[in-house]
Write a protein that holds these residues in place. Structure first.
Motif, PDB file in Angstrom:
ATOM      1  N   GLY A 252       0.765  -1.248   0.000  1.00 50.08           N
ATOM      2  CA  GLY A 252       0.000   0.000   0.000  1.00 50.08           C
ATOM      3  C   GLY A 252       0.790   1.288   0.000  1.00 50.08           C
ATOM      4  N   ALA A 253       2.108   1.219   0.026  1.00 46.77           N
ATOM      5  CA  ALA A 253       2.923   2.445   0.111  1.00 46.77           C
ATOM      6  C   ALA A 253       3.263   2.983  -1.277  1.00 46.77           C
ATOM      7  N   ALA A 254       3.752   4.208  -1.317  1.00 47.55           N
ATOM      8  CA  ALA A 254       4.130   4.824  -2.594  1.00 47.55           C
ATOM      9  C   ALA A 254       5.126   3.959  -3.359  1.00 47.55           C
ATOM     10  N   ILE A 255       6.123   3.405  -2.656  1.00 46.01           N
ATOM     11  CA  ILE A 255       7.136   2.610  -3.354  1.00 46.01           C
ATOM     12  C   ILE A 255       6.522   1.353  -3.955  1.00 46.01           C
ATOM     13  N   ASN A 256       5.495   0.790  -3.331  1.00 45.03           N
ATOM     14  CA  ASN A 256       4.815  -0.367  -3.918  1.00 45.03           C
ATOM     15  C   ASN A 256       4.127   0.025  -5.229  1.00 45.03           C
ATOM     16  N   VAL A 257       3.439   1.158  -5.194  1.00 44.94           N
ATOM     17  CA  VAL A 257       2.700   1.636  -6.366  1.00 44.94           C
ATOM     18  C   VAL A 257       3.658   1.894  -7.527  1.00 44.94           C
ATOM     19  N   PHE A 258       4.731   2.668  -7.250  1.00 45.34           N
ATOM     20  CA  PHE A 258       5.667   3.016  -8.313  1.00 45.34           C
ATOM     21  C   PHE A 258       6.495   1.801  -8.731  1.00 45.34           C
ATOM     22  N   GLY A 259       6.759   0.907  -7.793  1.00 41.87           N
ATOM     23  CA  GLY A 259       7.477  -0.322  -8.116  1.00 41.87           C
ATOM     24  C   GLY A 259       6.679  -1.207  -9.062  1.00 41.87           C
ATOM     25  N   ARG A 260       5.377  -1.329  -8.796  1.00 38.40           N
ATOM     26  CA  ARG A 260       4.518  -2.113  -9.701  1.00 38.40           C
ATOM     27  C   ARG A 260       4.505  -1.490 -11.095  1.00 38.40           C
ATOM     28  N   GLN A 261       4.459  -0.170 -11.133  1.00 38.95           N
ATOM     29  CA  GLN A 261       4.387   0.544 -12.414  1.00 38.95           C
ATOM     30  C   GLN A 261       5.592   0.226 -13.296  1.00 38.95           C
ATOM     31  N   ILE A 262       6.777   0.044 -12.682  1.00 37.97           N
ATOM     32  CA  ILE A 262       7.992  -0.193 -13.472  1.00 37.97           C
ATOM     33  C   ILE A 262       8.378  -1.673 -13.503  1.00 37.97           C
ATOM     34  N   GLY A 263       7.514  -2.550 -12.987  1.00 32.94           N
ATOM     35  CA  GLY A 263       7.780  -3.986 -13.034  1.00 32.94           C
ATOM     36  C   GLY A 263       8.954  -4.416 -12.174  1.00 32.94           C
ATOM     37  N   ALA A 264       9.108  -3.777 -11.018  1.00 34.61           N
ATOM     38  CA  ALA A 264      10.276  -4.031 -10.169  1.00 34.61           C
ATOM     39  C   ALA A 264      10.124  -5.294  -9.325  1.00 34.61           C
ATOM     40  N   LEU A 265      11.253  -5.897  -9.012  1.00 31.63           N
ATOM     41  CA  LEU A 265      11.347  -6.906  -7.954  1.00 31.63           C
ATOM     42  C   LEU A 265      11.567  -6.122  -6.666  1.00 31.63           C
ATOM     43  N   LEU A 266      10.705  -6.278  -5.685  1.00 29.84           N
ATOM     44  CA  LEU A 266      10.782  -5.453  -4.473  1.00 29.84           C
ATOM     45  C   LEU A 266      10.800  -6.311  -3.219  1.00 29.84           C
ATOM     46  N   HIS A 267      11.729  -6.001  -2.319  1.00 34.24           N
ATOM     47  CA  HIS A 267      11.777  -6.688  -1.026  1.00 34.24           C
ATOM     48  C   HIS A 267      11.955  -5.657   0.089  1.00 34.24           C
ATOM     49  N   VAL A 268      11.315  -5.941   1.210  1.00 35.24           N
ATOM     50  CA  VAL A 268      11.433  -5.115   2.409  1.00 35.24           C
ATOM     51  C   VAL A 268      12.290  -5.887   3.403  1.00 35.24           C
ATOM     52  N   VAL A 269      13.289  -5.225   3.978  1.00 36.51           N
ATOM     53  CA  VAL A 269      14.242  -5.877   4.878  1.00 36.51           C
ATOM     54  C   VAL A 269      14.213  -5.193   6.239  1.00 36.51           C
ATOM     55  N   ASP A 270      13.902  -5.957   7.287  1.00 38.84           N
ATOM     56  CA  ASP A 270      13.966  -5.437   8.656  1.00 38.84           C
ATOM     57  C   ASP A 270      15.405  -5.593   9.141  1.00 38.84           C
ATOM     58  N   VAL A 271      16.128  -4.467   9.175  1.00 38.67           N
ATOM     59  CA  VAL A 271      17.518  -4.508   9.630  1.00 38.67           C
ATOM     60  C   VAL A 271      17.638  -3.973  11.056  1.00 38.67           C
ATOM     61  N   GLY A 272      16.550  -3.368  11.585  1.00 37.30           N
ATOM     62  CA  GLY A 272      16.658  -2.834  12.947  1.00 37.30           C
ATOM     63  C   GLY A 272      15.417  -2.134  13.452  1.00 37.30           C
TER      64      GLY A 272
END
Length: 351
Positions: free
Chosen positions: A97-117
């Motif tokens: 639901g975030a902006a990066i998800n929306v724009f990532g879908r638009q450009i066909g990106a592989l997207l991962h979220v990483v909990d580093v801290g």
């Protein structure tokens, strides 16, 4: 956790491929257009050839890594949002639901979220859990993290990028989530470039005048307390930095080691790029600036890195969002190289 990988990667970064660049440049000049008429796209195409070692490079699919971590300095009244927002936004990323998800879908990106801290346990679908610690300490009281934890954050980023490239990503966008991270980035930038914090500290999430003054005071106090050494980038990261900033730097070093172009987002990701370059000077050649953020420190760090951004839309969100919006321009440069006819192939008379 082994620390060898990011250091091996740093030592493996190669210079740009001038032969591939020359071939791309010669090809650009044969395309069905007046010489130089596609302006900066032509320079970008040649730059991408030099980075990848391919005369006709591809940048799709892009890969996006969003690193999330909390900052102890958020407790010092420097942000417009409470610390819990970090974990809440990680869940938002996980659910698309975030902006990066929306724009990532638009450009066909592989997207991962990483909990580093993140400061709490994150239970969200698909989030890569690579937590170094539960948030940093407040830089106003003690070091943000130990030197070993700083190295671990670099390693998390390096390993995350390796996994992303194994999936087939051909360009890297790094993004971040962490309440308080413009404060950490400002402190790191002031230390690394030996610049007066007042010139760099912006309003971040949009703080009021009173909080803005508080934020500037916190950065100055923390720098005076810890005296981070500009000649020792890990010292700067450990004393006043953030886990997600270290992770982004590690991912950038991995990209450079793999000859993968890095499309930078705004202020925080560009400070992470400066950290990567201070650790690995050869990585500087692998960077492209996506956009110019409204944060005052961003112009300073772009100038320090010698980067001219592709777009300026008054963005200041982070997450990698501005880079994702700029990506189609980068892809246009590669499609020009790969798909446009030459005068010879099209049977068009050259001048």
């Amino acid at each position: 956790m082994s620390h060898a990988d990011w250091k091996k990667g740093r030592d493996a970064v190669q210079p740009l491929d001038t032969k591939a660049a020359a071939r791309a440049s010669a090809h650009v000049d044969q395309l069905t257009k007046p010489l130089g008429s596609l302006g900066r796209l032509e320079k970008l195409a040649v730059q991408l050839a030099a980075i990848t070692g391919e005369p006709a490079p591809a940048v799709a699919p892009p890969g996006i890594l969003v690193f999330a971590a909390d900052h102890g300095v958020a407790s010092e009244g420097v942000s417009a949002y409470p610390q819990e927002v970090t974990a809440q936004m990680v869940a938002n990323f996980a659910h698309g639901g975030a902006a990066i998800n929306v724009f990532g879908r638009q450009i066909g990106a592989l997207l991962h979220v990483v909990d580093v801290g993140v400061a709490t346990d994150v239970d969200a679908p698909g989030v890569w859990s690579k937590k170094v610690r539960y948030g940093t300490a407040s830089m106003l009281r003690k070091w943000a993290m130990s030197r070993e934890e700083a190295e671990q954050s670099l390693q998390v980023g390096y390993e995350s990028a390796e996994a992303l490239f194994a999936e087939g990503a051909k360009l890297l966008i790094v993004g971040e989530m962490g309440i308080g991270n413009t404060t950490a980035s400002s402190a790191m930038l002031a230390a690394l470039t030996e610049t007066e914090p007042d010139q760099l500290v912006g309003r971040g999430t949009g703080v009021c005048d009173e909080k803005w003054e508080r934020k500037k005071a916190v950065v100055k106090e923390a720098l005076a307390l810890h005296q981070p050494n500009p000649a020792d980038p890990l010292d700067v990261l450990a004393k006043v930095g953030g886990l997600e900033i270290g992770a982004m730097a590690g991912a950038i070093i991995c990209a450079a080691a793999r000859r993968v172009p890095v499309l930078l987002d705004g202020f925080i990701s560009t400070v992470a790029a400066l950290l990567a370059v201070r650790l690995c000077p050869a990585a500087a050649d692998y960077l492209l600036a996506g956009h110019r953020s409204q944060e005052p420190g961003h112009a300073h760090v772009l100038a320090t890195l010698g980067q001219e951004p592709l777009i300026d839309l008054g963005l200041r969100l982070g997450e990698g969002s501005g880079a994702a919006v700029a990506f189609p321009i980068v892809e246009s440069a590669t499609r020009m190289l790969r798909e446009m006819a030459t005068f010879a192939s099209a049977g068009v008379s050259n001048r």
